[in-house]
Design an enzyme around this catalytic site. Structure first.
Site, mmCIF file in Angstrom:
data_model
loop_
_atom_site.group_PDB
_atom_site.id
_atom_site.type_symbol
_atom_site.label_atom_id
_atom_site.label_comp_id
_atom_site.label_asym_id
_atom_site.label_seq_id
_atom_site.Cartn_x
_atom_site.Cartn_y
_atom_site.Cartn_z
ATOM 1 N N ASP A 69 0.756 -1.256 0.181
ATOM 2 C CA ASP A 69 0.101 0.120 0.052
ATOM 3 C C ASP A 69 0.972 1.201 0.084
ATOM 4 O O ASP A 69 2.167 1.169 0.487
ATOM 5 C CB ASP A 69 -0.909 0.157 1.286
ATOM 6 N N GLU A 134 0.046 -1.097 5.908
ATOM 7 C CA GLU A 134 1.078 -0.420 6.934
ATOM 8 C C GLU A 134 1.035 1.137 6.691
ATOM 9 O O GLU A 134 1.229 1.814 7.827
ATOM 10 C CB GLU A 134 2.695 -0.704 5.997
ATOM 11 N N GLU A 135 0.239 1.479 6.016
ATOM 12 C CA GLU A 135 0.252 3.023 5.904
ATOM 13 C C GLU A 135 -1.001 3.405 6.440
ATOM 14 O O GLU A 135 -1.412 4.732 6.600
ATOM 15 C CB GLU A 135 0.437 3.390 4.175
ATOM 16 N N HIS A 349 6.383 10.070 0.740
ATOM 17 C CA HIS A 349 4.832 10.780 0.919
ATOM 18 C C HIS A 349 4.820 12.131 0.522
ATOM 19 O O HIS A 349 3.993 12.629 0.987
ATOM 20 C CB HIS A 349 4.850 10.755 2.594
#
Length: 377
Positions: A69, A134-135, A349
């Site tokens: 992800d 995970e995100e 990000h």
């Protein structure tokens, strides 16, 4: 230069797997792994896609861990190229997930394929623990897979997480531990009223400010040779109706600790509560345990990783524990040694996330060399 890693990374990046979506990334990886003798075990929990893959049935178990992800793209107008159309510009591969962490996933797969081709009868086992959570809230991802493995007493010896650990150049930093993370959600209760009649109200902001100031100025510990001192940060604060003539009835505050091994979460909670009580606040608080601190000291995994990076790149790596949390915090309590090694993290990000194309091949070479050092003795 061999472009296998880049092509696989591009294939993964082209799949818009915004958390908790996987968009076929794990199927792509599973097909490659199955072709070289891995047993594939999908583990789907609610909206999260996970995969446990393993080649071999004996110890020691070396596990590549990571996530398919990615975080949302942000403002598309600020991207130089569409985030899910991987594009190479000036030797950098651009796209959401290029550095965090689809480049690492591609390097893992290519390294594994090359290693198995050279060493089909390697010692021990190779495993993959991959999640699409995970995100996000990290509820149905690695934690659930670990619970499943623990229930059947299936253990990892070493886990290498592909998080983007590097700072200036590939492999200059590996993460051999992470601080613990503890979040507090505080509500300070008051009595709403008119600002012209404060004696008929009870302003929770006025009451909370001295306590929050004390918390913000508190020296929690000194850290140690592996961890910086514990940090307390207020992340969100909200109170009031938006009107200038209304005393609010409550104040909400969200804060977070990133803490070292010098203190426990329980000790931090007790100290916070004692400060709030000392200021006479009427409050409610709930706590979210995001992860315990962990540290992987000198041993086979760190030694092999140091040697591999030195042999592939020609320079020494620096083990650090700084930065945010990763899924390594869920693996470490099982007793496995855990390290993080991945690309440079300068653009993660962000819009226009990218990774140096040459670094992907270097990373694959490092991963392959680590496998050789641990499973070919």
């Amino acid at each position: 230069m061999n472009n296998d890693v880049v092509e696989l990374a591009k294939d993964l990046i082209s799949r818009p797997s915004v958390t908790p979506l996987d968009e076929g990334c794990q199927t792509l990886m599973a097909n490659r792994l199955a072709a070289v003798g891995f047993n594939i075990e999908p583990m789907v929990f609610e909206d999260t896609t996970n995969m446990w893959a393993r080649r071999g049935n004996c110890d020691p178990v070396f596990c590549f861990a990571g996530h398919t992800d990615v975080v949302p793209t942000g403002d598309l107008n600020r991207w130089h190229t569409p985030p899910f159309e991987p594009t190479i510009i000036d030797n950098y591969l651009h796209g959401r997930g290029a550095a965090d962490m689809k480049g690492s996933l591609a390097a893992m797969i290519i390294a594994t394929e090359r290693f198995v081709a050279k060493h089909p009868d390697h010692n021990g086992s190779i495993a993959y623990l991959i999640t699409s959570d995970e995100e996000g809230p990290f509820i149905n991802g690695t934690t659930r897979v670990i619970d499943t493995l623990e229930a059947r007493n299936e253990k990892m010896t070493w886990a290498l997480v592909g998080e983007p650990s590097s700072t200036h150049k590939l492999g200059d930093v590996v993460k051999n531990g992470r601080r613990g993370s503890l979040t507090g959600n505080l509500t300070v209760n008051g009595i709403q009223g008119h600002v012209a009649y404060p004696h008929l109200a009870d302003n929770p902001i006025h009451k909370a400010v001295p306590a929050l100031t004390e918390l913000a100025q508190m020296h929690w510990d000194n850290g140690n040779e592996f961890f910086p001192p514990t940090s307390f940060q207020i992340a969100n604060i909200n109170g009031g109706t938006g009107a200038s003539n209304v005393i609010p009835g409550e104040l909400t505050v969200m804060f977070n600790f990133r803490y070292s091994t010098e203190v426990t979460a329980e000790e931090l909670i007790l100290r916070v509560v004692s400060i709030l009580d000392a200021h006479g606040l009427d409050y409610d608080i709930n706590w979210i345990f995001n992860g315990l601190p962990f540290l992987t000291g000198d041993g086979p995994l760190l030694d092999a990783t140091r040697e591999a990076i030195r042999e592939v790149t020609g320079y020494e790596t620096d083990p650090q524990t700084s930065g945010g949390t990763s899924d390594g915090r869920f693996i470490a309590p099982t007793g496995a040694q855990v390290l993080e090694l991945g690309p440079v993290n300068a653009t993660i990000h962000k819009v226009n996330e990218c990774v140096n194309v040459a670094d992907l091949e270097i990373l694959a070479n490092c991963y392959e060399r680590i496998l050789e050092k641990l499973l070919c003795k």
